[in-house]
Design an enzyme around this catalytic site. Sequence first.
Site, mmCIF file in Angstrom:
data_model
loop_
_atom_site.group_PDB
_atom_site.id
_atom_site.type_symbol
_atom_site.label_atom_id
_atom_site.label_comp_id
_atom_site.label_asym_id
_atom_site.label_seq_id
_atom_site.Cartn_x
_atom_site.Cartn_y
_atom_site.Cartn_z
ATOM 1 N N LYS A 13 -3.454 11.085 -14.639
ATOM 2 C CA LYS A 13 -3.289 11.829 -13.390
ATOM 3 C C LYS A 13 -3.215 13.334 -13.618
ATOM 4 C CE LYS A 13 -1.225 7.854 -11.189
ATOM 5 N NZ LYS A 13 -1.755 6.943 -12.242
ATOM 6 N N LYS A 44 7.970 9.193 -13.000
ATOM 7 C CA LYS A 44 6.561 8.794 -12.993
ATOM 8 C C LYS A 44 6.082 8.098 -11.726
ATOM 9 C CE LYS A 44 7.399 4.206 -14.034
ATOM 10 N NZ LYS A 44 6.703 2.924 -14.164
ATOM 11 N N THR A 65 -3.733 -0.939 -1.676
ATOM 12 C CA THR A 65 -4.018 0.273 -0.910
ATOM 13 C C THR A 65 -5.432 0.260 -0.344
ATOM 14 O OG1 THR A 65 -4.624 1.408 -2.966
ATOM 15 C CG2 THR A 65 -2.359 1.677 -2.168
#
Length: 617
Positions: free
Chosen positions: A399, A357, A461
């Site tokens: 996702k 994952k 990020t």
Amino acid sequence: MDDHRPSGPADWPADLCAWAGGLALAITIGPDRPSLLTAGAAIVLAAAAHTAIAWPVHLYRRRYGHGTLPELRALALTVAATGGLLWVAGVAPAAVAGVGAMATLLAMVTGRAAGRLRRERRLRVAPSAQAVPVLVYGAGAAGHRLLRSMAHDPHCRYRPVGIVDDDPAKQNLRVEGVAVLGGRASLAAALARTGAEVVIFAIRADDGALLRDVRAVTTAARRDLKILPSIDESLDGPVGVAEIRDVQLSDLLGRRQIDTDLAAIGDYLAGRRVLVTGAGGSIGSELCRQLHRFGPAELMMLDRDESALHAVQLSIHGRALLDSPELILADLRDAGSIAAVFAERRPEVVFHAAALKHLTLLERHPAEALQTNVLGTLNVLSAAAAVGVERFVNISTDKAANPISVLGYTKRITERLTAHRSTVAAGTFLNVRFGNVLGSRGSVVTAFQAQIAAGGPVTVTDPDVTRFMMTVQEAVQLVIQAAALGAGGEALVLDMGTPVRIDDLAHQLAAQAERPVDFVYTGLRDGEKLHEELFGAGEIDLRPLHPLISHVSVPPLDPSLALALDVRSSPAALVGQLADLCVVPSVEPAAPASAATAALPGVAPIAVPTLSAARTS
């Protein structure tokens, strides 16, 4: 501590005396005095009628707390019925019966109120000189019970010095002698005025915005913030000082109680043989803990990590000798081993939570993702179909909606493979899709906590990146519920609430640190989205059965197309092939006979080399 003794037979003589006194008073002040014999008959009949009427309403059968509102309602009903009977029977005029009943009820209520007041005064204790002064935020039911617990606990470590509540109607209220000092805007002033060292948040709300505001004020004032447990946490006992705990990240993000249909869950779990793959992971282990409570005939926990199996068995039973058949050490990539396990144990319900994952790592190693997430899932699907599994639940991820990463591609492919299996097998094969899980192994939260503990810097990020967040308990509870509702070939999408800005999350964690930490913004990595999605292109949010669970159809994928992928391809080529399998063509090509045969129920698919497999967090 309970300050209400139950109402019982000991109250009966006093109530009969109240009737004697009430009727005597009514007769004395009345214009027409009946004979002594008539007055005595009225008192005897009142005692008998009161006793007979009190029995069916359980007035003296320890049903009600002494002096509580339910007891007073039963008391008023009994007295009114008795007074009416005296008048109808002709032993007392209407005036005497009415006045006597009112005087009797007043005496009974006064006696009970006096008794309750004496008990409360006896139970109330003076706070210890070492007790920490606290403000209680919230004057609702939870706040009332908390303040009562503090007032009656001689060893309480807290001393309430004020209450804060945003309801204007409560601004002049005093609870257990403690005054409401204002609303949210008055919190800082109340802290300075009272010298409180701790604020205890005693409001149960689904929205974490209020808690974040309160925390910001207490942090700026250099005070501690504590919280009462959520409804789910406190089901096993009363709210009290012992239940007060530190604020957790899940509290700041918002708490909610999930309405679970226990009857529907029990129908498909109780007395069934249930198998969980990836049982040692964060999702898998919580699944096992919650499934165990529904009384399956057998709970089988499959994983390739022996230490993880040890941990989950310990969390369920409080011991872990590793000698129980409930633990199965096996690897998804070994088709023969998985087929043998299913053939021997014959599970009826399967939760497939095993997968690799970590998004960034899988971008570099797509062949590993293919072998575990795709081919490993095919092995489990084939083994499940071969033994006639009744319900198969594949754990997916957000996702998989409009995927752009290797993780997203492989999870979308497993959704489609699961949907295909529902078209060729007798059981129900479905998917459950949700986002990030707070506190899971390797999650962003644990990474931030480790960086903060090391003194920073904290790496984010992008300052605008958002993710759907849910606690593992909420996620698993909805997974189990969804599995009871879903039809074959569906993906059930869990309501994740409002997306959370990861930068805000990091700053909330950093605010709890003893010293400031720096933040570094690295930019989005390959395969990452700025904002995740729960629904792919063309998928519609429909919630026909549960307000937190959406149902979307998943186009099936012929397993032969997945089996045709070559793990020896270059990473770039393999990523492209995985992406292609996520696209739904107008007409899919016919499968080669050998590959199609391998995908049929009861026939094991092509085995791949047995390598290490991880689990869904």
